[in-house]
Design a protein around this motif. Structure first.
Motif, PDB file in Angstrom:
ATOM      1  N   ASN A 195      -0.106 -10.942  -9.109  1.00  0.00           N
ATOM      2  CA  ASN A 195      -1.391 -10.163  -9.856  1.00  0.00           C
ATOM      3  C   ASN A 195      -0.843  -8.830 -11.171  1.00  0.00           C
ATOM      4  OD1 ASN A 195      -3.651  -8.637 -10.730  1.00  0.00           O
ATOM      5  ND2 ASN A 195      -4.592  -9.693  -9.449  1.00  0.00           N
ATOM      6  N   ILE A 196      -1.156  -8.859 -12.308  1.00  0.00           N
ATOM      7  CA  ILE A 196      -0.791  -7.767 -12.753  1.00  0.00           C
ATOM      8  C   ILE A 196      -2.080  -6.866 -13.113  1.00  0.00           C
ATOM      9  CG2 ILE A 196      -1.135  -8.224 -15.052  1.00  0.00           C
ATOM     10  CD1 ILE A 196       1.990  -7.141 -14.300  1.00  0.00           C
ATOM     11  N   SER A 197      -2.485  -7.025 -12.315  1.00  0.00           N
ATOM     12  CA  SER A 197      -3.771  -5.619 -13.269  1.00  0.00           C
ATOM     13  C   SER A 197      -3.600  -4.844 -11.751  1.00  0.00           C
ATOM     14  CB  SER A 197      -4.996  -6.915 -12.277  1.00  0.00           C
ATOM     15  OG  SER A 197      -5.421  -7.188 -11.602  1.00  0.00           O
ATOM     16  N   ASN A 198      -3.735  -5.098 -10.343  1.00  0.00           N
ATOM     17  CA  ASN A 198      -3.121  -4.030  -9.254  1.00  0.00           C
ATOM     18  C   ASN A 198      -1.574  -3.775  -9.010  1.00  0.00           C
ATOM     19  OD1 ASN A 198      -3.177  -6.332  -7.809  1.00  0.00           O
ATOM     20  ND2 ASN A 198      -4.499  -5.775  -7.424  1.00  0.00           N
ATOM     21  N   TYR A 199      -0.582  -4.787  -9.445  1.00  0.00           N
ATOM     22  CA  TYR A 199       0.532  -4.770  -9.617  1.00  0.00           C
ATOM     23  C   TYR A 199       0.717  -5.614  -7.889  1.00  0.00           C
ATOM     24  CZ  TYR A 199       2.915  -2.750 -13.282  1.00  0.00           C
ATOM     25  OH  TYR A 199       3.810  -2.185 -14.143  1.00  0.00           O
ATOM     26  N   SER A 200       0.140  -6.523  -7.258  1.00  0.00           N
ATOM     27  CA  SER A 200       0.358  -7.051  -6.240  1.00  0.00           C
ATOM     28  C   SER A 200       1.028  -8.761  -6.144  1.00  0.00           C
ATOM     29  CB  SER A 200      -0.943  -7.262  -5.767  1.00  0.00           C
ATOM     30  OG  SER A 200      -1.933  -7.783  -5.580  1.00  0.00           O
ATOM     31  N   VAL A 201       1.133  -8.690  -5.162  1.00  0.00           N
ATOM     32  CA  VAL A 201       1.913  -9.999  -4.873  1.00  0.00           C
ATOM     33  C   VAL A 201       1.569 -10.376  -3.326  1.00  0.00           C
ATOM     34  CG1 VAL A 201       4.286 -11.455  -4.220  1.00  0.00           C
ATOM     35  CG2 VAL A 201       4.176  -9.506  -6.252  1.00  0.00           C
ATOM     36  N   THR A 202       0.409 -11.694  -3.533  1.00  0.00           N
ATOM     37  CA  THR A 202       0.261 -12.434  -2.206  1.00  0.00           C
ATOM     38  C   THR A 202       1.146 -13.433  -1.899  1.00  0.00           C
ATOM     39  OG1 THR A 202      -1.802 -11.036  -2.409  1.00  0.00           O
ATOM     40  CG2 THR A 202      -1.371 -13.096  -1.589  1.00  0.00           C
ATOM     41  N   TYR A 203       2.297 -13.166  -1.081  1.00  0.00           N
ATOM     42  CA  TYR A 203       2.606 -14.696  -0.348  1.00  0.00           C
ATOM     43  C   TYR A 203       2.109 -15.701   1.092  1.00  0.00           C
ATOM     44  CZ  TYR A 203       7.575 -17.054   0.031  1.00  0.00           C
ATOM     45  OH  TYR A 203       8.457 -18.186   0.159  1.00  0.00           O
ATOM     46  N   HIS A 204       2.194 -16.559   0.876  1.00  0.00           N
ATOM     47  CA  HIS A 204       2.019 -17.678   1.940  1.00  0.00           C
ATOM     48  C   HIS A 204       0.870 -16.442   2.797  1.00  0.00           C
ATOM     49  CE1 HIS A 204       5.027 -20.919   1.935  1.00  0.00           C
ATOM     50  NE2 HIS A 204       5.782 -19.575   1.986  1.00  0.00           N
ATOM     51  N   GLY A 205      -0.393 -15.922   1.341  1.00  0.00           N
ATOM     52  CA  GLY A 205      -1.261 -15.433   2.420  1.00  0.00           C
ATOM     53  C   GLY A 205      -1.308 -14.241   2.803  1.00  0.00           C
ATOM     54  N   LYS A 206      -0.179 -13.161   2.541  1.00  0.00           N
ATOM     55  CA  LYS A 206       0.058 -11.935   2.672  1.00  0.00           C
ATOM     56  C   LYS A 206       0.613 -12.032   1.787  1.00  0.00           C
ATOM     57  CE  LYS A 206       2.955  -9.754   6.443  1.00  0.00           C
ATOM     58  NZ  LYS A 206       4.238  -9.387   6.847  1.00  0.00           N
ATOM     59  N   PRO A 238       8.691  -2.077  -4.960  1.00  0.00           N
ATOM     60  CA  PRO A 238       8.319  -1.301  -6.470  1.00  0.00           C
ATOM     61  C   PRO A 238       7.871  -1.569  -8.236  1.00  0.00           C
ATOM     62  CG  PRO A 238      10.489  -1.405  -4.650  1.00  0.00           C
ATOM     63  CD  PRO A 238       9.369  -2.843  -4.816  1.00  0.00           C
ATOM     64  N   PRO A 239       7.870  -1.326  -8.462  1.00  0.00           N
ATOM     65  CA  PRO A 239       7.551  -1.162  -9.773  1.00  0.00           C
ATOM     66  C   PRO A 239       8.154  -2.395 -10.640  1.00  0.00           C
ATOM     67  CG  PRO A 239       6.451   1.266  -9.392  1.00  0.00           C
ATOM     68  CD  PRO A 239       7.721   0.641  -8.338  1.00  0.00           C
ATOM     69  N   LYS A 240       9.581  -1.391 -10.291  1.00  0.00           N
ATOM     70  CA  LYS A 240      10.324  -2.220 -11.382  1.00  0.00           C
ATOM     71  C   LYS A 240      10.576  -4.085 -10.660  1.00  0.00           C
ATOM     72  CE  LYS A 240      11.370  -0.280 -15.164  1.00  0.00           C
ATOM     73  NZ  LYS A 240       9.487  -0.146 -14.795  1.00  0.00           N
ATOM     74  N   GLU A 241      10.546  -3.675  -9.421  1.00  0.00           N
ATOM     75  CA  GLU A 241      11.206  -5.124  -9.088  1.00  0.00           C
ATOM     76  C   GLU A 241       9.265  -6.026  -9.397  1.00  0.00           C
ATOM     77  OE1 GLU A 241      11.555  -5.077  -5.086  1.00  0.00           O
ATOM     78  OE2 GLU A 241      13.331  -4.119  -4.884  1.00  0.00           O
ATOM     79  N   PHE A 242       8.887  -5.996  -9.191  1.00  0.00           N
ATOM     80  CA  PHE A 242       7.053  -6.309  -9.657  1.00  0.00           C
ATOM     81  C   PHE A 242       7.532  -6.613 -10.778  1.00  0.00           C
ATOM     82  CE2 PHE A 242       3.300  -7.426 -11.746  1.00  0.00           C
ATOM     83  CZ  PHE A 242       2.831  -7.937 -10.736  1.00  0.00           C
ATOM     84  N   GLU A 243       7.688  -5.944 -11.682  1.00  0.00           N
ATOM     85  CA  GLU A 243       7.743  -5.905 -13.530  1.00  0.00           C
ATOM     86  C   GLU A 243       9.177  -7.236 -14.392  1.00  0.00           C
ATOM     87  OE1 GLU A 243       8.343  -2.712 -15.783  1.00  0.00           O
ATOM     88  OE2 GLU A 243       6.300  -1.395 -14.445  1.00  0.00           O
ATOM     89  N   LEU A 244       9.719  -7.144 -13.158  1.00  0.00           N
ATOM     90  CA  LEU A 244      11.126  -8.050 -13.285  1.00  0.00           C
ATOM     91  C   LEU A 244      10.641  -9.328 -12.736  1.00  0.00           C
ATOM     92  CD1 LEU A 244      13.977  -9.255 -13.822  1.00  0.00           C
ATOM     93  CD2 LEU A 244      14.620  -8.284 -11.853  1.00  0.00           C
TER      94      LEU A 244
END
Length: 228
Positions: A141-152, A157-163
């Motif tokens: 989710n780019i709107s809040n820089y969140s990653v949900t994986y297998h429901g968790k 960090p910002p650069k890892e997320f953006e990549l």
């Protein structure tokens, strides 16, 4: 605080810290200064800044250590300051989770522009499904820089997320390391491209390599996100 964005300035040279503070307060930011690594960690925990400007060469706990400690619990954007201007310093700082760097002596307009650019990249965008990428068991989710994986929820960090987001947004397309540096870091990068490899490695450590999709190494050319 009064609703303004908060910036923590960390530099053992009080004159430089005060000068940066003056530049940024003129732009409407709230600032707080710290003059060594331990004080920086204390203030970061206390005021929860929106951005940290962090000098590398600090007495006692240096900037590298401060960045590493902050990244254990926070994704706050970090701009590193270095007086050396050496490629090694820049690469290592980015690998540890910094979002940008600037070499001293710096121009005040450049500093302010970089602060605004980093904050703009990190600001949550308007919510909506168009800002969410979905794969089996993975939601980015780019709107809040969140990653949900297998429901968790996972911390990135910002650069890892953006990549991760950029690769997932362009599935099955191969990007060279140079292209990824240009797209994700957003400025001309001089030096070793190994920082891309380090960020990919960290992303892979957080996502199960047994999934049907992932970041794939394409020969020695670069990386793509797609079916395994």
């Amino acid at each position: 605080m009064n609703g303004k964005q908060k910036i923590l300035i960390v530099d053992d040279d009080r004159h430089i810290a005060e000068l940066i503070s003056l530049y940024l307060e003129k732009e409407g930011y709230d600032t707080k200064e710290a003059y060594d690594g331990r004080e920086a960690l204390k203030e970061a925990a206390a005021i929860k800044p929106d951005l940290i400007i962090l000098d590398l060469m600090l007495p006692g706990v240096d900037g590298y250590q401060v960045c590493t400690e902050i990244r254990k619990s926070s994704n706050v954007p970090i701009i590193m300051l270095t007086a050396k201007g050496e490629t090694f310093d820049k690469v290592l700082g980015l690998e540890l989770g910094a979002d940008d760097y600037i070499v001293k002596p710096f121009d005040s307009k450049e500093l302010v522009a970089r602060v605004k650019a980093v904050l703009r990249r990190y600001e949550p965008k308007q919510s909506g499904d168009s800002n969410i990428l979905r794969y089996p068991d993975l939601e980015i989710n780019i709107s809040n820089y969140s990653v949900t994986y297998h429901g968790k929820g996972l911390e990135f960090p910002p650069k890892e997320f953006e990549l991760l987001y950029y690769l997932a947004e362009h599935p099955n397309r191969v990007f060279t390391r140079e292209q990824l540096l240009d797209q994700i870091w957003g400025y001309e990068y001089v030096g070793d491209t190994r920082t891309v490899d380090v960020h990919v490695k960290r992303i892979r450590e957080k996502l199960n390599q047994d999934d049907e999709w992932g970041i794939l190494t394409v020969w020695s050319v670069g990386y793509k996100f797609g079916q395994k």
